[in-house]
Structures are given as structure tokens and as C-alpha cells.
Design a protein around this motif. Sequence first.
Motif, PDB file in Angstrom:
ATOM      1  N   TYR A  68       0.594  -1.084  -0.140  1.00 38.12           N
ATOM      2  CA  TYR A  68       0.099   0.235   0.149  1.00 38.12           C
ATOM      3  C   TYR A  68       0.825   1.247   0.271  1.00 38.12           C
ATOM      4  N   CYS A  69       2.756   0.898   0.737  1.00 43.47           N
ATOM      5  CA  CYS A  69       2.891   2.417   0.228  1.00 43.47           C
ATOM      6  C   CYS A  69       3.989   3.010  -0.194  1.00 43.47           C
ATOM      7  N   GLN A 106       9.699  10.338  11.377  1.00 51.24           N
ATOM      8  CA  GLN A 106       9.185   9.279  10.808  1.00 51.24           C
ATOM      9  C   GLN A 106      10.150   9.006   9.944  1.00 51.24           C
ATOM     10  N   GLY A 107      10.176   7.825   9.360  1.00 54.34           N
ATOM     11  CA  GLY A 107      10.801   7.194   8.193  1.00 54.34           C
ATOM     12  C   GLY A 107      10.376   6.853   7.459  1.00 54.34           C
ATOM     13  N   GLY A 139       9.432   2.099  12.793  1.00 52.91           N
ATOM     14  CA  GLY A 139       9.167   0.614  12.476  1.00 52.91           C
ATOM     15  C   GLY A 139       9.272  -0.165  13.100  1.00 52.91           C
ATOM     16  N   LEU A 159       3.849   2.744  16.333  1.00 51.06           N
ATOM     17  CA  LEU A 159       3.294   1.259  15.284  1.00 51.06           C
ATOM     18  C   LEU A 159       2.606   0.958  15.003  1.00 51.06           C
ATOM     19  N   ARG A 160       1.487   1.254  13.869  1.00 50.22           N
ATOM     20  CA  ARG A 160       0.442   1.084  14.098  1.00 50.22           C
ATOM     21  C   ARG A 160       0.707  -0.499  13.627  1.00 50.22           C
ATOM     22  N   GLU A 162      -1.370  -1.847  11.888  1.00 52.49           N
ATOM     23  CA  GLU A 162      -1.923  -1.576  10.476  1.00 52.49           C
ATOM     24  C   GLU A 162      -3.276  -3.211  10.192  1.00 52.49           C
ATOM     25  N   ARG A 182       5.263  -7.663  14.182  1.00 48.01           N
ATOM     26  CA  ARG A 182       4.760  -6.336  14.421  1.00 48.01           C
ATOM     27  C   ARG A 182       4.360  -6.094  15.791  1.00 48.01           C
ATOM     28  N   MET A 201      -5.245   1.659   9.029  1.00 42.34           N
ATOM     29  CA  MET A 201      -5.817   1.867   7.741  1.00 42.34           C
ATOM     30  C   MET A 201      -7.370   1.768   7.625  1.00 42.34           C
ATOM     31  N   PRO A 231      -7.863   6.786   6.408  1.00 46.42           N
ATOM     32  CA  PRO A 231      -8.259   6.070   5.700  1.00 46.42           C
ATOM     33  C   PRO A 231      -6.736   6.205   4.716  1.00 46.42           C
ATOM     34  N   PHE A 232      -7.286   4.347   4.182  1.00 42.04           N
ATOM     35  CA  PHE A 232      -6.458   4.470   3.402  1.00 42.04           C
ATOM     36  C   PHE A 232      -6.807   5.185   1.946  1.00 42.04           C
ATOM     37  N   ILE A 233      -5.493   5.517   0.975  1.00 39.01           N
ATOM     38  CA  ILE A 233      -5.633   6.566  -0.163  1.00 39.01           C
ATOM     39  C   ILE A 233      -4.085   5.650  -0.603  1.00 39.01           C
ATOM     40  N   LEU A 307       3.584   8.904   1.039  1.00 38.22           N
ATOM     41  CA  LEU A 307       3.016   6.977   0.760  1.00 38.22           C
ATOM     42  C   LEU A 307       1.497   7.012   0.718  1.00 38.22           C
ATOM     43  N   TYR A 308       1.198   8.162   0.148  1.00 41.45           N
ATOM     44  CA  TYR A 308      -0.187   8.033  -0.981  1.00 41.45           C
ATOM     45  C   TYR A 308      -0.174   9.660  -1.532  1.00 41.45           C
TER      46      TYR A 308
HETATM   47  N1  SAH Z   1       7.948   2.867   8.747  1.00 42.26           N
HETATM   48  C1  SAH Z   1       7.348   3.100   9.726  1.00 42.26           C
HETATM   49  C2  SAH Z   1       6.254   4.607   9.477  1.00 42.26           C
HETATM   50  C3  SAH Z   1       5.311   3.902   7.776  1.00 42.26           C
HETATM   51  S1  SAH Z   1       4.434   5.523   7.498  1.00 42.26           S
HETATM   52  C4  SAH Z   1       6.946   2.036  10.380  1.00 42.26           C
HETATM   53  O1  SAH Z   1       6.706   1.274   9.690  1.00 42.26           O
HETATM   54  O2  SAH Z   1       5.613   2.224  11.204  1.00 42.26           O
HETATM   55  C5  SAH Z   1       3.358   6.032   8.928  1.00 42.26           C
HETATM   56  C6  SAH Z   1       2.028   5.545   8.169  1.00 42.26           C
HETATM   57  O3  SAH Z   1       1.392   5.699   6.828  1.00 42.26           O
HETATM   58  C7  SAH Z   1       1.765   3.785   8.167  1.00 42.26           C
HETATM   59  O4  SAH Z   1       1.886   2.880   9.086  1.00 42.26           O
HETATM   60  C8  SAH Z   1       0.142   3.269   7.471  1.00 42.26           C
HETATM   61  O5  SAH Z   1      -0.569   3.296   8.369  1.00 42.26           O
HETATM   62  C9  SAH Z   1       0.177   4.726   6.823  1.00 42.26           C
HETATM   63  N2  SAH Z   1       0.411   5.035   5.106  1.00 42.26           N
HETATM   64  C10 SAH Z   1       1.202   3.515   4.779  1.00 42.26           C
HETATM   65  N3  SAH Z   1       0.695   3.552   3.159  1.00 42.26           N
HETATM   66  C11 SAH Z   1      -0.141   4.682   3.274  1.00 42.26           C
HETATM   67  C12 SAH Z   1      -1.511   4.323   2.136  1.00 42.26           C
HETATM   68  N4  SAH Z   1      -1.463   4.438   1.182  1.00 42.26           N
HETATM   69  N5  SAH Z   1      -2.513   5.497   2.837  1.00 42.26           N
HETATM   70  C13 SAH Z   1      -2.749   6.027   3.738  1.00 42.26           C
HETATM   71  N6  SAH Z   1      -1.646   5.384   5.048  1.00 42.26           N
HETATM   72  C14 SAH Z   1      -0.911   4.418   4.711  1.00 42.26           C
END
Ligand code: SAH
Length: 352
Positions: A68-69, A106-107, A139, A159-160, A162, A182, A201, A231-233, A307-308
Motif C-alpha cells: 500500500y505504501c 518518522q521514516g 518501524g 507503530l501501527r 495495520e 509487529r 488504515m 483512511p487508506f489512500i 505514502l499516498y
Molecule cells: N516505517 C514506519 C512508518 C510508516 S508510515 C513504520 O513501519 O511504522 C506511517 C503510516 O502511514 C503507516 O503505518 C501506514 O498505516 C500509513 N500509510 C502507509 N501507506 C498509506 C496509504 N497508501 N494510505 C494511507 N496511509 C498509509
Amino acid sequence: MKDLILKLEKENKLTKEEWIRLIDGRTPELAEFLFERAREVRHAYYGKDVYIRGLIEFTNYCKNDCYYCGIRKSNHCVSRYRLTEEEILSCCRNGYALGFRTFVLQGGEDLWFTRERMTALIRSIREEFPDCAITLSVGEREKDEYQEYFDAGANRFLLRHETANDAHYRYLHPEELSLQHRKDCLWNLRHIGYQVGSGIMVGSPGQKTEHLAEDLLFLQELQPHMVGIGPFIPHKDTPFREEKAGTLELTLFLLGCVRLMLPKVLMPATTALSTIHPDGRKMGILAGANVVMPNLSPQENRKLYSLYDNKRCMGDEAAEGLALLKTEMEEIGYKIVSARGDALLETEEGKA
Ligand code: SAH
């Protein structure tokens, strides 16, 4: 269905079946009722205060390949950057002058930032900003590495998880990554003494109501200090480019649910939420959120931390746009505060 919301408010939990019934049975009227209850709970603990966190996206290199990222390693369209220690400190200085007392680093999972480099970086920030909270969002790492960062001065970790469902986790991530690892990371962070944030998300590809119910049960078990829900995007250069974005409506509903389940939680109205709707942030606050995380990264890097698609990073999403954000919050009766905004109480209930 209102009975379920009142039960949730009273007992701070629901069963899996009840969660499913509540989420699937939601209506606009029910959502309004939920948000009223959520606001009341939020006001009891936090009044009308909204905490701010300065988000520093310090690297978009990543060794992972989450489907998704937008900064996944297989995306060769994105130009990669990493900030130097001096650049990161300069972001913190800007932020401090603007009133920020929390910096979120964040990275992507960037191996250039070795344990030694990360520790040195955290030490430098801790030394120059003794009164600020340092939040990491970098992460999955080994426990002793998390411990080292904590000892160097980091206080919080985002740390989501997910998704708390194994099959769904598999659907969103390549083979090398596992939900178990995780989750182990989250428990390790808790045990070390970090204020821990997790989350999901909403509307990620393949997500079912049942998965959301499992997410809520997992959050109830973890008792995190912070929960991030956006929201996921879709991102155009990922395998999920054709997928639909998560909705504003369901995201807000879940924010309200989490506020009632974890009354003292620190919960941002996320950038993703304000990306899918111009008033997303305000609506998030009115649904129970109490944190916003404006972007403090150097302006030229913000778009590269993609990220999106169409991520908002200027105006009220930017640290320098704080005045705008203040007005926006005032319009709905809330007030941006400069305090560090730590978790109110250690949540001792988290499983040992
Ligand atoms: N590398 C770190 C940070 C990730 S980016 C980690 O692993 O935790 C932070 C958050 O952005 C992610 O945990 C994810 O839930 C969100 N994210 C990533 N891609 C996304 C997308 N396409 N739409 C919405 N949220 C997204």
C-alpha cells in the motif's frame, strides 16, 4: 444500537460480535450519537485542548515493500532523500520556536540510519530540547535497539499494527513481514516504558468489518497510549493503485469508537483524513480526536515523502501554517495548546 454505544462507554469494551453489529449497523444518526458521547468523554479528560506534534519525515528510503505504501522499496519512481542530523535539528529548532514540544521522527526502515546513528541523533535532540518529547516512528527493530533509543532519550513510539488479522496482514504485506513480529515489537516497546501508539488504515484493500472488530479487540488488549487511524489512500506507483480509498464516514465512526473504548487515548485527526476531505481534520476532532500533527519537514522534502497520492502538507497541514490551524480549531470551539501532551496516566492494564 444506541445500547451498544452506551455499553461501550460504560464498560470500555465490546465483544467481537457486538463490534460487528455496531459497525455494520451504523447510520448517520447513530454516528451523531456516538460522536456526542465521544466528545463528552474527551472533554472530561482533555477539555477543549488539542495537542500538536511536529512531524519530521527524515528519510523516505525503505527496505520494506508494503503493497500500500508509496515509499516501498520497489517504487523506483520516487526520488529518495534522507535528512542530515543538522537538518533534523534545524527542523526541531523551527518547531520549537513555533511552539511545538513534541517532535515525531518518522521514516521508512532505512538501514543507513544504523543503531549508532539513530542513537547519536536522539541524544543530540534530547540534549538541545530537554523539555520536549521525542517520538519515533521508524518501524520494526530488535528489543535491545528500542531500549537503546529509549535510554538515549526517546519517549514515545508510533507503530501501527495495520491489521490484527493474519490473512489480511498477508494480503497487505510481502512474505518477509509478519503480524506476529509487529505485535511483538509493540509489546516490547510497552515493556521498555515507551508511550506507545498503534492503529490502522481504514478501508485498506481486503478489509472486512470482521477485521475491524479484531483491530478493536487488539487495541483493547494492548491499551496503547496513542491510536492513529486514517483512511487508506491509493498511491499510483503501488500494486494497490486501482483500489478505492477508505471513507471519511467510516474513519470518523471508528475514531468515535476508539475514544469510548480508550477514554484517555491521544488520537490524531490524521493528515490522510484531511487529504480525503478539506474539513477532515475538524470532523476528526469533533468525532473524538485530540491531536494534530502538522508537517515540520523541509518543504522540498514533503512531496517526496509520498505514502499516498495528493498528500496534504501545506497550509494548515504545515507547521508554519499553525495560525491557520489555530483559527480552524477555534471555529469548532477547540484550542491548540503548546504543552507536551503526555498520556494522562500510564495504562497499567496492558498485558504483562
Ligand atoms: N516505517 C514506519 C512508518 C510508516 S508510515 C513504520 O513501519 O511504522 C506511517 C503510516 O502511514 C503507516 O503505518 C501506514 O498505516 C500509513 N500509510 C502507509 N501507506 C498509506 C496509504 N497508501 N494510505 C494511507 N496511509 C498509509
